[in-house]
Design a protein around this motif. Structure first.
Motif, PDB file in Angstrom:
ATOM      1  N   TRP A 233       0.856  -1.239  -0.394  1.00 26.13           N
ATOM      2  CA  TRP A 233       0.491   0.075  -0.162  1.00 26.13           C
ATOM      3  C   TRP A 233       0.949   1.315  -0.100  1.00 26.13           C
ATOM      4  O   TRP A 233       1.971   1.956   1.002  1.00 26.13           O
ATOM      5  N   LYS A 296     -10.221   2.705  -2.463  1.00 31.74           N
ATOM      6  CA  LYS A 296      -9.345   2.655  -1.226  1.00 31.74           C
ATOM      7  C   LYS A 296      -8.451   3.543  -1.242  1.00 31.74           C
ATOM      8  O   LYS A 296      -8.109   4.349  -0.721  1.00 31.74           O
ATOM      9  N   ASN A 299      -9.232   7.573  -1.854  1.00 38.25           N
ATOM     10  CA  ASN A 299      -9.691   7.872  -0.596  1.00 38.25           C
ATOM     11  C   ASN A 299      -8.687   8.549   0.039  1.00 38.25           C
ATOM     12  O   ASN A 299      -7.736   8.970   0.297  1.00 38.25           O
ATOM     13  N   GLN A 301      -9.443   9.132   3.477  1.00 42.06           N
ATOM     14  CA  GLN A 301      -8.940   8.550   4.357  1.00 42.06           C
ATOM     15  C   GLN A 301      -8.583   7.432   4.841  1.00 42.06           C
ATOM     16  O   GLN A 301      -7.614   6.570   4.718  1.00 42.06           O
ATOM     17  N   ALA A 302      -7.384   7.554   2.569  1.00 34.51           N
ATOM     18  CA  ALA A 302      -6.570   6.102   2.634  1.00 34.51           C
ATOM     19  C   ALA A 302      -5.511   6.238   3.393  1.00 34.51           C
ATOM     20  O   ALA A 302      -5.180   4.382   4.131  1.00 34.51           O
ATOM     21  N   ASN A 304      -5.747   6.175   6.424  1.00 35.51           N
ATOM     22  CA  ASN A 304      -5.753   6.553   8.596  1.00 35.51           C
ATOM     23  C   ASN A 304      -6.418   4.472   7.797  1.00 35.51           C
ATOM     24  O   ASN A 304      -6.336   3.465   8.667  1.00 35.51           O
ATOM     25  N   THR A 305      -7.009   4.072   6.690  1.00 31.30           N
ATOM     26  CA  THR A 305      -7.452   3.042   6.515  1.00 31.30           C
ATOM     27  C   THR A 305      -6.719   2.476   6.313  1.00 31.30           C
ATOM     28  O   THR A 305      -6.481   1.198   6.859  1.00 31.30           O
ATOM     29  N   ARG A 308      -5.011   2.056  10.092  1.00 28.74           N
ATOM     30  CA  ARG A 308      -5.767   1.637  11.940  1.00 28.74           C
ATOM     31  C   ARG A 308      -6.701   0.354  11.201  1.00 28.74           C
ATOM     32  O   ARG A 308      -7.046   0.392  11.928  1.00 28.74           O
ATOM     33  N   GLU A 309      -6.386   0.247   9.887  1.00 32.57           N
ATOM     34  CA  GLU A 309      -7.688  -1.038   9.545  1.00 32.57           C
ATOM     35  C   GLU A 309      -6.955  -1.828   8.830  1.00 32.57           C
ATOM     36  O   GLU A 309      -7.035  -3.494   9.548  1.00 32.57           O
ATOM     37  N   TYR A 310      -6.211  -1.721   8.072  1.00 31.86           N
ATOM     38  CA  TYR A 310      -5.888  -2.787   7.398  1.00 31.86           C
ATOM     39  C   TYR A 310      -4.418  -4.185   8.166  1.00 31.86           C
ATOM     40  O   TYR A 310      -4.638  -5.619   8.002  1.00 31.86           O
TER      41      TYR A 310
END
Length: 483
Positions: A233, A296, A299, A301-302, A304-305, A308-310
């Motif tokens: 990413w 994704k 965006n 918020q990429a 943070n995604t 914080r998520e992936y």
């Protein structure tokens, strides 16, 4: 006398309404913090103090000064580290005649800079203190938005006695040689990777890529041998602003040995093989579907995604990102993840072909500055000195996962015990910095456009050609060079 907690509640009640027509309305953070219009209602307030009465038996009026502080809220409101830090400082600040009022701007990184610039133009909207990304500081200073602090820092013992790392002062020194802020953190960048996913794919858990091919081959292996995992990413969109410019493009460009700006000729480099190589890497990631879906990554918020998520959910193997992301994983962070210390690795980003110095990182950071249109400059400076003393700086950088700019904090056992601080600081040995030129923010916007165009299918050659035209238009033909 009004106590600290009551003072904080009074200070955090205002709403931040739109500064632009496109944002006509009010918004609040997900944690319940409401954003206040920068600089508004910063006049002195009057508080009746009980216990002191005049001859008529009525309470005497005590004048208080309200100091507004504008910073970026990325959507987590009262859960944000900076908000919590300000709240603690407001309660402990010795001068009880001063109220601290947070005026956060909830926005993507790129929108934050635009909104701050708009607010700084007027005495009616300028806050007393503003957080400045060091890349934008020179531009804001050149525009006359920021107050020079040279006389103030020269009289501040912490600034002159070696407490601050000397090299970090460059980030708050503009092209006119004047100081326009006090830095409170810095950072480095590299390749975060999930050791468990690497093990599953048969890759080394102590991963040390030597070239870009090593990075791409690892991503290809992960794609082949794992399911439901994004191999790599990187920020690639205009919506993620400077994160796309710095964390992705400049990390790649500088890894080729090329630079954005030629210091020897004082000109912007608009054509080079390094530009094409950097864009080709981005093209390869997308063409081979090694990255996340464009919906994704484009965006706002990429970032943070990804962090914080992936990453915490084991859905991402490699992330080209900054040293600060671990702050999300603390108990008080946006995405608590106690296991991150054991699951994550932080590898250096290699140069393109392994050429010297072997790895590359870009260093940035943030500072507290006083706007030229601030209403309470002396009181703002006194608060900055308190906020950025050793103890308070240490609290902020530990809570946020950033690297300190203070030499005394860097030696503190509590700071050095933090996971990844040592290696993140080590990467600064090969750190590069963005050009300290007032045109850089405009050039950076063109970088973001160029990167997104490649991510969405434009060829590196065509994207680079358009970039060259746009930068030439911005800086003028007398200020460009081809390599």
């Amino acid at each position: 006398m009004v106590k600290g907690k009551k003072k904080w509640l009074l200070g955090s009640t205002a709403l931040f309404c739109a500064l632009t027509v496109a944002m006509a309305g009010c918004s609040s953070g997900s944690g319940g913090t409401k954003t206040a219009e920068p600089g508004t209602d910063t006049t002195t307030t009057t508080t009746t103090t009980t216990g002191n009465t005049d001859s008529s038996g009525e309470g005497t009026a005590k004048t208080k000064t309200t100091i507004s502080i504008t910073y970026r809220d990325d959507g987590i409101g009262e859960k944000g580290t900076f908000y919590k830090w300000l709240k603690e400082l407001s309660e402990s600040y010795p001068n009880k005649d001063v109220e601290i009022k947070p005026t956060p701007i909830q926005a993507s990184e790129g929108d934050y800079f635009a909104k701050v610039a708009l607010a700084l133009k007027s005495k009616d909207t300028a806050p007393d203190i503003v957080t400045e990304d060091t890349f934008i500081l020179n531009s804001d200073a050149s525009a006359g938005y920021l107050e020079p602090l040279d006389d103030k820092v020269k009289a501040w013992e912490d600034w002159t006695n070696g407490s601050f790392i000397e090299a970090m002062k460059k980030g708050v020194t503009a092209s006119d040689g004047k100081v326009y802020g006090v830095p409170y953190n810095t950072d480095s960048r590299g390749l975060w990777y999930n050791k468990e996913i690497f093990k599953q794919a048969g890759l080394p858990e102590d991963w040390q890529p030597k070239t870009w091919d090593d990075v791409l081959n690892a991503a290809r292996t992960i794609k082949e041998k794992t399911k439901d995992v994004v191999p790599i990413w990187m920020n690639m969109g205009k919506a993620t602003g400077e994160a796309t410019s710095m964390q992705t493009y400049e990390m790649l460009l500088y890894g080729t040995g090329e630079r954005l700006y030629d210091n020897d000729t004082s000109k912007w480099i608009i054509k080079s093989q390094g530009i094409i190589d950097a864009l080709t890497f981005i093209q390869t990631v997308n063409k081979e579907k090694l990255g996340p879906p464009l919906s994704k990554v484009l965006n706002g918020q990429a970032g943070n995604t990804a962090s914080r998520e992936y990453l915490p959910k084991g859905k991402l193997a490699i992330s080209l990102d900054g040293s600060w992301i671990t702050g999300n994983y603390f108990d008080t962070g946006a995405a608590p993840w106690p296991e991150y210390k054991d699951v994550l690795g932080f590898a250096p980003m290699p140069t393109s072909k392994g050429q010297d110095p072997g790895s590359i990182t870009l260093a940035g950071g943030w500072a507290l500055s006083i706007p030229s249109n601030a209403q309470h400059k002396d009181e703002a400076w006194d608060f900055i000195k308190y906020a950025l003393n050793k103890d308070n700086t240490k609290k902020l950088v530990i809570a946020s996962g950033n690297i300190t700019v203070r030499a005394d904090v860097a030696k503190d056992p509590e700071y050095t015990a933090q996971p990844f601080n040592g290696i993140a600081t080590e990467y600064l040995q090969h750190a590069e910095f963005r050009p300290a030129q007032d045109k850089y923010p405009e050039v950076s916007t063109q970088i973001q456009t160029m990167v997104e165009s490649v991510a969405t299918g434009t060829s590196p050659a065509d994207a680079a050609k358009k970039y060259a035209q746009d930068v030439t238009r911005i800086v003028g033909e007398d200020h460009i060079v081809e390599k």
